[in-house]
Write an enzyme that holds these catalytic residues in place. Structure first.
Site, PDB file in Angstrom:
ATOM      1  N   GLU A 106      -3.824   3.902   6.370  1.00 32.35           N
ATOM      2  CA  GLU A 106      -3.860   3.648   4.920  1.00 32.35           C
ATOM      3  C   GLU A 106      -4.604   4.823   4.259  1.00 32.35           C
ATOM      4  O   GLU A 106      -4.300   5.245   3.149  1.00 32.35           O
ATOM      5  CB  GLU A 106      -4.588   2.324   4.646  1.00 32.35           C
ATOM      6  CG  GLU A 106      -4.663   1.968   3.176  1.00 32.35           C
ATOM      7  CD  GLU A 106      -5.123   0.531   2.931  1.00 32.35           C
ATOM      8  OE1 GLU A 106      -4.795  -0.366   3.736  1.00 32.35           O
ATOM      9  OE2 GLU A 106      -5.825   0.314   1.930  1.00 32.35           O
ATOM     10  N   CYS A 143     -10.266   0.708   3.680  1.00 33.23           N
ATOM     11  CA  CYS A 143      -9.584   0.414   4.951  1.00 33.23           C
ATOM     12  C   CYS A 143      -8.914   1.671   5.486  1.00 33.23           C
ATOM     13  O   CYS A 143      -8.261   2.397   4.742  1.00 33.23           O
ATOM     14  CB  CYS A 143      -8.541  -0.681   4.758  1.00 33.23           C
ATOM     15  SG  CYS A 143      -9.299  -2.295   4.558  1.00 33.23           S
ATOM     16  N   ARG A 198       0.809  -1.238   0.000  1.00 34.59           N
ATOM     17  CA  ARG A 198       0.000   0.000   0.000  1.00 34.59           C
ATOM     18  C   ARG A 198       0.839   1.283   0.000  1.00 34.59           C
ATOM     19  O   ARG A 198       0.383   2.325   0.483  1.00 34.59           O
ATOM     20  CB  ARG A 198      -0.975   0.040   1.194  1.00 34.59           C
ATOM     21  CG  ARG A 198      -1.967  -1.083   1.239  1.00 34.59           C
ATOM     22  CD  ARG A 198      -2.930  -1.087   0.058  1.00 34.59           C
ATOM     23  NE  ARG A 198      -3.720  -2.294   0.085  1.00 34.59           N
ATOM     24  CZ  ARG A 198      -3.370  -3.435  -0.537  1.00 34.59           C
ATOM     25  NH1 ARG A 198      -2.282  -3.493  -1.298  1.00 34.59           N
ATOM     26  NH2 ARG A 198      -4.128  -4.502  -0.444  1.00 34.59           N
TER      27      ARG A 198
HETATM   28  C1  LIG Z   1     -15.578   0.510  -0.678  1.00 30.32           C
HETATM   29  C2  LIG Z   1     -14.083   0.650  -0.868  1.00 30.32           C
HETATM   30  C3  LIG Z   1     -13.307  -0.481  -1.048  1.00 30.32           C
HETATM   31  C4  LIG Z   1     -11.921  -0.371  -1.212  1.00 30.32           C
HETATM   32  N1  LIG Z   1     -11.180  -1.512  -1.383  1.00 30.32           N
HETATM   33  C5  LIG Z   1      -9.843  -1.411  -1.547  1.00 30.32           C
HETATM   34  C6  LIG Z   1      -9.037  -2.589  -1.726  1.00 30.32           C
HETATM   35  O1  LIG Z   1      -9.522  -3.708  -1.768  1.00 30.32           O
HETATM   36  N2  LIG Z   1      -7.699  -2.424  -1.881  1.00 30.32           N
HETATM   37  C7  LIG Z   1      -7.110  -1.188  -1.869  1.00 30.32           C
HETATM   38  O2  LIG Z   1      -5.885  -1.098  -2.026  1.00 30.32           O
HETATM   39  N3  LIG Z   1      -7.846  -0.068  -1.697  1.00 30.32           N
HETATM   40  C8  LIG Z   1      -9.183  -0.147  -1.538  1.00 30.32           C
HETATM   41  N4  LIG Z   1      -9.928   0.985  -1.360  1.00 30.32           N
HETATM   42  C9  LIG Z   1      -9.254   2.295  -1.286  1.00 30.32           C
HETATM   43  C10 LIG Z   1      -9.101   3.021  -2.638  1.00 30.32           C
HETATM   44  O3  LIG Z   1     -10.121   2.662  -3.544  1.00 30.32           O
HETATM   45  C11 LIG Z   1      -7.735   2.755  -3.270  1.00 30.32           C
HETATM   46  O4  LIG Z   1      -6.695   3.170  -2.411  1.00 30.32           O
HETATM   47  C12 LIG Z   1      -7.615   3.490  -4.613  1.00 30.32           C
HETATM   48  O5  LIG Z   1      -6.505   3.028  -5.295  1.00 30.32           O
HETATM   49  C13 LIG Z   1      -7.492   5.005  -4.450  1.00 30.32           C
HETATM   50  O6  LIG Z   1      -7.602   5.570  -5.742  1.00 30.32           O
HETATM   51  P1  LIG Z   1      -8.279   6.993  -5.936  1.00 30.32           P
HETATM   52  O7  LIG Z   1      -8.208   7.323  -7.373  1.00 30.32           O
HETATM   53  O8  LIG Z   1      -9.613   7.029  -5.323  1.00 30.32           O
HETATM   54  O9  LIG Z   1      -7.249   7.878  -5.121  1.00 30.32           O
HETATM   55  P2  LIG Z   1      -7.597   9.192  -4.264  1.00 30.32           P
HETATM   56  O10 LIG Z   1      -8.397   8.780  -3.081  1.00 30.32           O
HETATM   57  O11 LIG Z   1      -8.159  10.230  -5.141  1.00 30.32           O
HETATM   58  O12 LIG Z   1      -6.148   9.608  -3.814  1.00 30.32           O
HETATM   59  C14 LIG Z   1      -5.411   8.797  -2.919  1.00 30.32           C
HETATM   60  C15 LIG Z   1      -3.982   9.357  -2.813  1.00 30.32           C
HETATM   61  O13 LIG Z   1      -3.316   9.191  -4.054  1.00 30.32           O
HETATM   62  C16 LIG Z   1      -2.887  10.454  -4.576  1.00 30.32           C
HETATM   63  N5  LIG Z   1      -3.105  10.382  -6.022  1.00 30.32           N
HETATM   64  C17 LIG Z   1      -4.264  10.096  -6.672  1.00 30.32           C
HETATM   65  N6  LIG Z   1      -4.059  10.055  -7.998  1.00 30.32           N
HETATM   66  C18 LIG Z   1      -2.749  10.327  -8.194  1.00 30.32           C
HETATM   67  C19 LIG Z   1      -1.926  10.426  -9.352  1.00 30.32           C
HETATM   68  N7  LIG Z   1      -2.412  10.235 -10.583  1.00 30.32           N
HETATM   69  N8  LIG Z   1      -0.602  10.726  -9.187  1.00 30.32           N
HETATM   70  C20 LIG Z   1      -0.082  10.925  -7.938  1.00 30.32           C
HETATM   71  N9  LIG Z   1      -0.816  10.849  -6.808  1.00 30.32           N
HETATM   72  C21 LIG Z   1      -2.133  10.543  -6.932  1.00 30.32           C
HETATM   73  C22 LIG Z   1      -3.755  11.499  -3.872  1.00 30.32           C
HETATM   74  O14 LIG Z   1      -3.092  12.754  -3.787  1.00 30.32           O
HETATM   75  C23 LIG Z   1      -3.943  10.858  -2.508  1.00 30.32           C
HETATM   76  O15 LIG Z   1      -2.810  11.112  -1.702  1.00 30.32           O
HETATM   77  C24 LIG Z   1     -11.310   0.911  -1.203  1.00 30.32           C
HETATM   78  C25 LIG Z   1     -12.106   2.054  -1.036  1.00 30.32           C
HETATM   79  C26 LIG Z   1     -13.477   1.930  -0.870  1.00 30.32           C
HETATM   80  C27 LIG Z   1     -14.304   3.174  -0.710  1.00 30.32           C
END
Ligand SMILES: Cc1cc2nc3c(=O)[nH]c(=O)nc-3n(C[C@H](O)[C@H](O)[C@H](O)COP(=O)(O)OP(=O)(O)OC[C@H]3O[C@@H](n4cnc5c(N)ncnc54)[C@H](O)[C@@H]3O)c2cc1C
Length: 311
Positions: free
Chosen positions: A300, A229, A180
């Site tokens: 996380e 998480c 992660r």
């Molecule tokens: C119901 C649910 C289930 C989930 N299950 C999982 C799971 O099974 N496994 C898991 O790992 N995660 C899970 N997650 C968490 C989440 O979906 C992941 O961490 C996902 O990869 C985050 O992507 P995002 O685009 O939403 O990032 P954001 O929430 O928009 O950003 C997260 C971080 O990444 C940075 N960021 C975003 N895009 C970029 C980019 N292009 N370049 C540089 N930095 C960037 C942001 O600044 C921030 O610090 C879950 C979330 C929910 C709500």
């Protein structure tokens, strides 16, 4: 501080959406967060590069936002520019006649769409990521994963735009990632990546998908807003959820934030939760887990302060 002159200049740089005082609660899965001074959606890497260079030169704080599924914004929002990647949504499968396939994905491609398209194209490797609601870029930045694989494992390379606006290619061997976590240069944006998948029988892919689906349906709350998480697992044998569950914290509330009854490592928004509520709950959990289990839980969830996260 962002002033009218900055907004005008940014309007000249970005052809995509630009919103002033954008309520961040509308851009996150938690449905929490006050207004961002400005939210913009660049439509290509050159716009993004020009924007980053300008913000850097003007010392304006910015934050990269993917699908907003792993972030908690402050109740006062964000002072600066939130750069949302949603409009960077290109995708290409590189056919070369062999069983191994390379797929290029831009930052804003939703992971669920990527998994579904790969599976439909008969490509195996992403099935376990089914149901992760983020963007591809967010998945790279957080090294998202499930079922024993993470985005980092699939990557062949990523392309970044650094805070000076320069595009840089990082091959897999130079990527530094662990559970992660993906180490990216401060303030840089992952704009696209190439992943490697393999061709497989459709029946096999369907089975893999079904096992990912049933695991997720059993284990994760889907009826209430959350950000996935909250804590990293201290080790593969010691899930944070089990530790929290052991302390009997399922259902515990602070204001409108509640430890999920389904998965103790999820905090859900029961309707009117504030960031303050979520942070209070996080602090209680961390303190109690440390006091009673002698484990220091690491977040996380990305907690975004009102000011910069990149300096
Ligand atoms: C119901 C649910 C289930 C989930 N299950 C999982 C799971 O099974 N496994 C898991 O790992 N995660 C899970 N997650 C968490 C989440 O979906 C992941 O961490 C996902 O990869 C985050 O992507 P995002 O685009 O939403 O990032 P954001 O929430 O928009 O950003 C997260 C971080 O990444 C940075 N960021 C975003 N895009 C970029 C980019 N292009 N370049 C540089 N930095 C960037 C942001 O600044 C921030 O610090 C879950 C979330 C929910 C709500």
């Amino acid at each position: 501080m962002l002033v009218e002159r900055h907004i005008e200049e940014i309007r000249n740089i970005i052809r995509g959406r630009l919103l002033q005082n954008a309520a961040l609660s509308g851009f996150t899965s938690f449905k929490i967060g006050g207004p961002a001074d400005l939210l913009v959606e660049p439509t290509n890497s050159s716009e993004l590069g020009n924007l980053l260079r300008y913000l850097h030169e003007e010392h304006i704080d910015y934050l990269i936002l993917g699908a907003g599924t792993n972030v908690l914004f402050h109740d006062n929002g964000f002072r600066g520019v939130v750069i949302r990647t949603a409009a960077l949504d290109e995708w290409e499968i590189h056919q070369n006649g062999s069983d191994r396939c390379r797929v290029t994905l831009s930052a804003g491609v939703p992971l669920p769409a990527a998994v579904s398209r790969a599976c439909k194209a008969g490509l195996h490797g992403m099935e376990a990521l089914w149901g992760i609601p983020g963007s591809f870029g967010g998945g790279v930045a957080t090294n998202a994963g499930a079922g024993g694989i993470s985005i980092g494992d699939l990557l062949e390379s990523i392309s970044l735009v650094d805070r000076a606006g320069k595009e840089i290619l990082i091959p897999k061997e130079d990527l530094n990632y662990t559970y992660r976590t993906m180490c990216l240069p401060a303030g840089s944006v992952a704009i696209r990546g190439i992943i490697r998948l393999v061709r497989a029988e459709q029946g096999f892919i369907e089975e893999e998908l079904e096992s990912a689906r049933s695991l997720r349906r059993k284990k994760q709350p889907t009826d209430r807003p959350s950000a996935g998480c909250v804590f990293k697992n201290p080790s593969p044998d010691l899930p944070a959820g089990s530790l929290i569950d052991r302390l009997g914290f399922k259902g515990m509330q602070a204001g409108g934030a509640q430890v999920s009854e389904v998965h103790a490592n999820f905090i859900v928004n029961t309707g009117n939760a504030t960031a303050e509520d979520v942070l209070r709950l996080i602090e209680t959990i961390r303190n109690e887990v440390f006091r009673r289990e002698h484990v220091d839980l690491e977040l996380e969830l990305c907690v975004i302060s009102e000011g910069s996260t990149h300096e």
